[in-house]
Design an enzyme around this catalytic site. Structure first.
Site, PDB file in Angstrom:
ATOM      1  CB  CYS B 111      -0.613   0.207   1.611  1.00 62.96           C
ATOM      2  SG  CYS B 111      -2.182   0.955   1.405  1.00 62.96           S
ATOM      3  CG  HIS B 234      -1.740  -3.690  -5.055  1.00 61.93           C
ATOM      4  ND1 HIS B 234       0.382  -3.871  -5.054  1.00 61.93           N
ATOM      5  CD2 HIS B 234      -0.884  -4.752  -3.921  1.00 61.93           C
ATOM      6  CE1 HIS B 234       0.761  -4.541  -4.844  1.00 61.93           C
ATOM      7  NE2 HIS B 234      -0.569  -5.343  -4.225  1.00 61.93           N
ATOM      8  CG  ASN B 264       2.065  -8.307  -5.949  1.00 59.91           C
ATOM      9  OD1 ASN B 264       2.662  -7.274  -5.780  1.00 59.91           O
ATOM     10  ND2 ASN B 264       0.554  -8.666  -4.896  1.00 59.91           N
TER      11      ASN B 264
END
Lengths: 79, 308
Positions: B111, B234, B264
């Protein structure tokens, strides 16, 4: 309808594998629901029983078996 | 009116496909696609650092926005893979860019890019233009302690944007963010240790908190979800993105996805996605958009913008 039967009916609609007869069988291990399917289950439980499952209760062990789900629902219905 | 002037990104050259990882981890290649939807990700070279990648993304962003480093008043760097405990990546990057002003790291992992961005939105009126960068070398983590559940997910890269106190490309309308330390142990990493990820717990909380943040922000700004033209999340896991879209009732065509080829990249993923969305012309004039991210410390946030 008893909570257990309602939970079983919801699971049957969402299940990716046969819902086990054993109320204590792990739904994850049996492949009935996975980490993503449990989100659909939570939404269905909230709607069906008029409960709000708070973030801190969103832990896998609470949704691991039919008996655990039914127990949680019974504890929070009408709360 | 605080705004984002533009984005930039950097991806290292080496492409690591799912077949290569399947062979390394002793799993079926198809299982990787089924579990996370990631076909390939980039790995930085052994001598390529988090700072190197951050600098490349930063310079691309500055060139795109037409700003010289000397115009910056601040620098915020999101990373969960810094090269040392302190000072942060931001210190090295500030030295390389050569500007005066506040420079600090936002040490939040996934985050971190979003939180750095919302903090910049608050700081820009005091500091002037703030450069936001997020850079990660996750390959070092997942190859140091290979585990099929985590190694298949992560890649390396960096993203950047400039937040200005003046009007610009994307006008920041509002943001929301909060953390839930209750679950700190469910997604964590000690120095030099393996990445610990309680997958089921992470997925459950990510879906709940991401959808909650989006709904709360839309309610606060009085924006129907149908008015949002572009959702930038995200890039954690393709299955999670699909589940979030389903829960929110938004069309998958409105959700930007580059996960299949980027993997990711933790804190960097949101800004890399935004940069690629800008490259592809996905920000349409007059249209509202929304960014959202979730990560360790179960920090979650969302930011709403409108394209000028």
């Amino acid at each position: 309808m008893p909570t257990i039967e309602s939970v079983r009916a919801i699971l049957a609609e969402l299940a990716q594998a046969p819902v086990p007869e054993d109320l204590d069988s792990s739904l994850f291990e049996a492949g009935v629901i996975d980490s993503f399917g449990v989100m659909d289950l939570v939404e269905r439980l909230e709607k069906a029983f008029g409960i709000r499952i708070p973030d801190q209760d969103m832990v896998p062990r609470r949704f691991e078996s039919i008996s655990k789900i039914a127990r949680y629902v019974d504890q929070h219905k009408g709360a | 009116m605080t705004s984002i002037l533009g984005f930039g990104a950097y991806l290292p050259a080496r492409v690591v496909g799912h077949e290569e990882l399947a062979a390394q981890l002793g799993v079926e290649a198809g299982w990787i696609l089924q579990a996370c939807g990631i076909r390939e990700r980039r790995y930085a070279a052994a001598d390529e650092t988090v700072v190197d990648m951050a600098e490349k993304a930063a310079r691309t962003c500055l060139a795109r926005t037409g700003l010289e480093p000397s115009a910056l008043g601040g620098l915020l760097v999101g990373t969960g893979t810094p090269q040392r405990q302190f000072p942060g990546v931001s210190a090295d990057l500030q030295r390389r860019l050569g500007f005066q002003g506040l420079a600090l790291d936002v040490h939040l992992a996934s985050c971190g890019g979003l939180v750095a961005l919302v903090l910049a939105a608050e700081l820009a009126s005091r500091l002037g233009p703030v450069l936001v960068v997020a850079s990660e070398k996750m390959s070092e983590v997942v190859q140091r302690h290979p585990a099929k559940e985590t190694t298949i997910l992560f890649g390396d890269g960096a993203g950047a944007c400039v937040v200005s106190p003046d009007r610009g490309f994307l006008e920041i309308q509002d943001w929301i963010a909060s953390s839930d330390g209750t679950f700190a142990e469910d997604l964590c990493m000690d120095p030099g240790g393996p990445l610990v990820m309680n997958g089921r717990q992470v997925i459950m909380q990510a879906n709940r908190k991401l959808t909650g943040a989006v709904r709360s922000l839309l309610a606060r700004t009085g924006t129907p979800s149908g008015d949002i033209g572009l959702f930038l999340f995200h890039q954690a896991n393709l299955n999670l993105l699909k589940q979030v879209a389903k829960t929110l009732g938004i069309g998958e065509d409105k959700v930007f996805v580059n996960l299949e080829t980027r993997g990711n990249t933790s804190s960097a993923s949101l800004l890399i996605a935004a940069s690629e969305a800008q490259d592809q012309g996905r920000f349409r004039s007059g249209e509202a958009g929304l960014m959202a991210a979730f990560g360790s410390g179960f920090t979650c946030g969302a930011l709403q913008f409108r394209t000028a």
